[in-house]
Design an enzyme around this catalytic site. Structure first.
Site, PDB file in Angstrom:
ATOM      1  N   ASP A 273      26.489  32.657  94.827  1.00 20.46           N
ATOM      2  CA  ASP A 273      27.653  31.683  94.627  1.00 20.46           C
ATOM      3  C   ASP A 273      29.071  32.197  94.577  1.00 20.46           C
ATOM      4  O   ASP A 273      29.112  33.549  95.086  1.00 20.46           O
ATOM      5  CB  ASP A 273      27.318  31.295  92.804  1.00 20.46           C
ATOM      6  CG  ASP A 273      28.131  29.985  92.501  1.00 20.46           C
ATOM      7  OD1 ASP A 273      28.798  29.677  93.243  1.00 20.46           O
ATOM      8  OD2 ASP A 273      27.631  29.359  91.615  1.00 20.46           O
TER       9      ASP A 273
HETATM   10  C1  BGC Z   1      29.715  26.702  92.118  1.00 16.70           C
HETATM   11  C2  BGC Z   1      28.985  26.126  93.126  1.00 16.70           C
HETATM   12  C3  BGC Z   1      29.688  25.716  94.184  1.00 16.70           C
HETATM   13  C4  BGC Z   1      30.690  26.863  94.859  1.00 16.70           C
HETATM   14  C5  BGC Z   1      31.636  26.548  95.837  1.00 16.70           C
HETATM   15  C6  BGC Z   1      31.205  27.494  92.444  1.00 16.70           C
HETATM   16  O1  BGC Z   1      31.794  27.710  91.512  1.00 16.70           O
HETATM   17  O2  BGC Z   1      29.149  27.251  90.995  1.00 16.70           O
HETATM   18  O3  BGC Z   1      28.150  25.197  92.576  1.00 16.70           O
HETATM   19  O4  BGC Z   1      28.731  25.323  95.199  1.00 16.70           O
HETATM   20  O5  BGC Z   1      31.750  27.135  93.814  1.00 16.70           O
HETATM   21  O6  BGC Z   1      32.551  25.191  95.558  1.00 16.70           O
END
Ligand code: BGC
Length: 986
Positions: free
Chosen positions: A261
């Site tokens: 993530d």
């Molecule tokens: C989220 C993810 C997301 C990523 C990119 C993170 O803060 O938890 O679900 O895909 O950001 O935007």
């Protein structure tokens, strides 16, 4: 001809499962990781260390106009293309418009594998059309905490439902040539402290509740998995070898790549735990300088890096992205996508309550209808955070406009906002410009070049919107003085302007921002902001702000900044004063009182990054609904929420319709369901509790939000409806609940052992109502025997179907219950083990509305199979009873005829007969008795064929003589029944 309407009371199905079959080996190494593709390995062999490092951490996209979440440069000299990674689960989130789908929770509510497939196809196609290669979704973390911020973004509280939907969705994304990402692995079930909290979860709970959907995603061929921010049992998910290697690769055989993530990587050694790609990559040394240093020092072998790169390349190759001419990028088919979005929104609409048939709205209601609430006038398209999508705003129609359009000329529909979120422009009289003399009004505007002027108000919209070259900004300063003490909702409203920051493509220059007394209270970018509402103003501006208590006559410093962009900046300073708030409330109640029927739209705003602090509707909505309901007994509430809310007024209103966040086509869908041109096709994928105290996570702060960074999943497998059942707590609306405009009856339950060690369940659903409707029959399995310490739910969803039935129609519904659904995860054996003993099978319209029941005894100790016909099909001469007896005959064939050619032929004959009976059920339901008779005739032929084959083996060569007598006797009985049924149809 009749269709059996009786309920099966009790069936005994002894299922013999030899122990050797029932128990998979301890510490199952089910699949093992498949090797990377030869093409991938050959490419890695040609790469320099720099090129390999560039494949495992992201960087800036040289093209800032895309606006996706992550970027990899690829290795152009070797034909490895750049890779763009975009959110997300509700639609493709880039700077240009894409289809804003209904929130995934709405998809879950449709209980439709077909919808999941279409939904995935839209996401995959839109992503490719927008130059993207990897979609960061679906999200498949279980709804454990009913107020968790991202509940709208995932697929409910039940692992089986979720698993059944992610497979089709994910497969469809990837068939479009877009890599799908199963996220967030694992246990990212809340936003509170999500980047650090340590989830302590026992092995059985982990495997039975959170992991099944991820395994289903892997089985469906997911190219990527995203590890979560949080820790699981002491180790960050992205550093967690148990999750990323033991389970994902060794047990499930995952051959794709794991990405972190965003900023969830913690060390270079995460690579050897199983992480392949660190995102967004820039600004973090772990998979860059640190990894280079570790390889140089020999603490991490270069082979580990090679393997990670090879996994990524293997997926690219599998989806055709390494081909000399990769699949062409399509254009977005706006209308086709819109049809899917509309269908999903309607199929996900859950009619929670419908007293005295208040819905669908009749002519009387439409002739004098009050529509109330901000989300009636401004469509609440989707939730907030990374799942927020810039949809095709020109397609967005408010539910109010859609109602007016669809209701036609005879309608009289009036609107009152009730809960005003827009307010009015703050008048110059209460503003004093910076440096102004007493009596001066307005605010001082300073343009970035230095020019100043006093504006009486900040209200530059429409033709008055501001334009300037990139980099231009306008700042208004001065003070605001409230005329009377009270709570003032200060709103900054803007659209246009703003832009990606050219020095950092992942940062967006805000459209506008506002502070009071030096404290920021509002800001907005295209995606995110401070106190930024998901509900636009009536004229389409983004609306951000908060309530401040202001004392009469006290000046408060105010500063507002707007930034120029490609489109003119509309910007406004507004407020909702205490008087205005009360006036709007009173207007709405008065309108309801003077109308035949009132529809109140209510909302909450789910968003990534923050959990709701309460299950109550925000603001004055509960009071407003109660007051409207007191003024008008025909009050209907339409909910635009991403998850459960408490409803203290539930018993006082006539109707409640949950529309979730219904996507860009949600206005039309809402109107169609209210007017009855569409069926409210959804069922609840999560329990709605009566009170804040009811959910499992309300019991203690250790469970939620955690204490000292540690969180205990001590409720075990008792998440969602499993908890309410175990604790005997009556929910407000149970899991699986949802009313239809049609009426359904259930009959003819039959259960027999499936060939895979599972169960074949079948029953008949009849539409006994006056109109077509969607039935969602659900099959629940009761607890079995298990060793001490193993948890067992009183009942768990193990099967479901979704069928559209015309009035009077009936259909035979086959549901297969897989072997894993009969099993619990054994912490002692680290594997699935079938739970033996007497277990209930219930079929019903929700987890608390069970209509058919039987018991099944599963034996693990005997090797003989004995099946006794269920009592409900022993005597009646009806299609359902005959279908049931056909199953019984198949059970006997299972027991009496060994595997082989003859067995296959006999099975085929009985299957054909059953299929014809199923067809006849449907035809009878449509009143087509003649064709039904023909179908029965064909069933008769198949059973005759069965009897003939049994007889031809009567010499005892293959089938024992006793068995021949039994089977021929049963076939004769069936032939007699079928002949009777055939006569009845002529
Ligand atoms: C989220 C993810 C997301 C990523 C990119 C993170 O803060 O938890 O679900 O895909 O950001 O935007």
């Amino acid at each position: 001809m009749r269709v059996d309407a009786r309920m099966t009371r009790r069936a005994w199905v002894w299922i013999a499962l030899a122990c050797a079959v029932a128990v998979t080996p301890a510490r199952a190494v089910a699949n093992g990781e498949p090797p990377p593709s030869p093409v991938a390995l050959a490419l890695v062999a040609q790469m320099t260390l720099d090129e390999k490092l560039a494949m495992v951490h992201g960087t800036f996209d040289p093209d800032p106009t895309q606006g996706e979440a992550g970027y990899l440069p690829g290795v152009p000299r070797l034909g490895v293309p750049p890779l763009r990674l975009t959110d997300g689960p509700a639609g493709v989130r880039v700077l240009t418009p894409t289809t804003a789908m209904p929130a995934p929770i709405s998809l879950a509510a449709s209980f439709s594998r077909t919808n999941a497939l279409y939904y995935g196809a839209v996401l995959g196609r839109d992503a490719r059309a927008r130059n993207q290669d990897v979609l960061l979704g679906p999200m498949m973390n279980l709804v454990r905490v009913p107020q968790a911020g991202r509940n709208f973004e995932t697929l409910g509280e039940d692992p089986f439902l979720m698993s059944e939907l992610v497979g089709p969705e994910l497969g469809a994304i990837q068939r479009q040539g877009t890599i799908a990402t199963a996220k967030h692995f694992a246990e990212n079930n809340q936003e509170a402290d999500r980047q650090s909290v340590d989830v302590n979860v026992d092995e059985q709970t982990l495997h039975e509740m959170e992991l099944p959907a991820f395994q289903a995603a892997i089985d469906a061929g997911a190219g990527a998995v995203m590890c979560a921010y949080n820790k699981v049992n002491g180790t960050y998910s992205c550093s967690n070898a148990t999750l990323l290697t033991d389970i994902l690769r060794d047990q499930w055989g995952f051959g794709g790549f794991v990405m972190s993530d965003w900023i969830a990587t913690h060390a270079a050694t995460d690579l050897t735990a199983g992480l392949d790609l660190s995102m967004p990559g820039y600004g973090q040394p772990f998979f860059d300088a640190d990894l280079r240093a570790a390889i140089a020092a020999g603490t991490i072998p270069e082979a580990a890096l090679d393997h990670a790169v090879a996994r990524i390349l293997t997926v690219l190759e599998r989806l055709g992205l390494l081909a000399a001419s990769p699949p062409p990028r399509p254009t977005i088919d706006v209308l086709a996508d819109a049809q899917v979005a509309r269908r999903v929104a309607e199929d996900g609409a859950v009619l929670l309550r419908n007293e005295r048939g208040v819905l669908p709205l009749d002519a009387g209601a439409i002739g004098s209808l009050a529509v109330i609430g901000p989300t009636a006038r401004s469509l609440l398209v989707g939730g907030g955070g990374s799942a927020h999508v810039v949809g095709f705003t020109e397609r967005e129609q408010s539910p109010l406009d859609a109602l007016i359009e669809q209701a036609g000329s005879g309608a009289s529909i009036r609107f009152a906002v009730g809960d005003d979120l827009d307010g009015v422009v703050v008048a110059g009289e209460v503003l004093t410009p910076e440096g102004g003399a007493p009596g001066d009004h307005g605010l001082l505007r300073t343009t970035s070049g230095g020019a100043t002027q006093v504006d009486p108000t900040v209200d530059f919209t429409g033709a008055a919107a501001l334009t300037g070259p990139p980099g231009t900004s306008w700042t208004w300063t001065g003070s605001i003085i409230a005329p009377a003490s009270g709570d003032y909702d200060l709103r900054l409203q803007a659209t246009g302007g703003g832009a990606p920051d050219s020095s950092d493509p992942f940062t967006l220059i805000p459209v506008a921002s506002m502070s009071v007394d030096g404290t920021p209270i509002a800001s907005m970018t295209v995606f995110l902001g401070l106190n930024m509402s998901l509900i636009r103003t009536a004229d389409g501006l983004t609306n951000a702000g908060t309530v401040l208590h202001l004392e009469a006559g006290q000046p408060h410093a105010i500063s507002i900044t707007g930034n120029a962009g490609d489109t003119p900046l509309s910007i406004r300073l507004a407020w909702i004063t205490p008087e205005l708030r009360q006036a709007r409330f009173d207007e709405a109640v008065a309108l309801a009182r003077s109308s035949h029927t009132a529809v109140v739209f209510a909302y909450n705003e789910g968003s990534e990054g923050v959990d709701r602090t309460s299950l109550a509707l925000p603001g004055p909505q509960d009071e407003l609904i109660a007051a409207v309901a007191a003024a008008n007994p025909r009050t209907i509430v339409v909910l635009n929420t991403g998850d459960p809310v408490t409803m203290p007024w539930a018993g006082d209103v006539a109707g409640i319709l949950e529309m979730w966040y219904p996507g860009q086509e949600g206005g039309g869908a809402t109107a169609s369901v209210l007017l009855g041109t569409a069926e409210p096709g959804g069922r609840l994928p999560e329990t709605f509790p009566v009170s804040e105290d009811d959910p499992p996570t309300a019991a203690s702060p250790e469970r939620y939000p955690g204490v000292d960074g540690e969180e205990q999943y001590s409720e075990g497998i008792f998440v969602g409806y499993r908890w309410y059942d175990a604790q005997d707590i009556a929910p407000l609306f149970p899991f699986g609940h949802g009313l239809s405009y049609a009426r359904f009856s259930y009959s003819g339950l039959s259960v027999r052992p499936g060939l895979d060690g599972g169960l074949d369940v079948s029953f008949v659903v009849s539409n006994t109502g006056q109109r077509a409707g969607a039935a969602v029959p659900q099959v629940y399995l009761g607890a079995g025997e298990a060793p001490a310490g193993v948890q067992m739910a009183r009942r768990a969803l193990v099967g479901f179907a979704r069928l559209e039935l015309p009035p009077g129609d009936a259909r035979l519904v086959p549901v297969h219950v897989g072997r894993q659904q009969l099993s619990y995860w054994s912490p002692a054996q680290h594997s699935w083990v079938v739970a033996s003993g007497e277990r209930s099978i219930d079929v019903g319209a929700s987890s608390r509305d069970l209509r058919l029941h039987t018991d099944v005894t599963i034996s693990l100790t005997t090797t003989t199979t004995t099946t006794t016909l269920p009592a409900g099909c022993a005597d009646a001469v009806t299609l359902a009873a005959v279908a049931c007896r056909l199953d019984g005959l198949r059970d006997r064939v299972d027991a009496l005829v060994p595997e082989g050619k003859i067995r296959t032929k006999l099975d085929a004959k009985l299957n054909a007969a059953k299929a014809k009976i199923g067809k006849a059920v449907g035809l009878v339901g449509q009143g087509k008795t003649k064709p039904a008779g023909k179908a029965v005739q064909r069933a008769l032929g198949a059973v005759r064929g069965f009897r003939g084959r049994v007889r031809s083996k009567g010499a005892g060569k293959v089938i024992a003589p006793d068995a021949v007598t039994t089977l021929v006797g049963a076939a004769d009985r069936l032939l007699g029944d079928l002949a009777t049924l055939r006569r009845e149809t002529v």
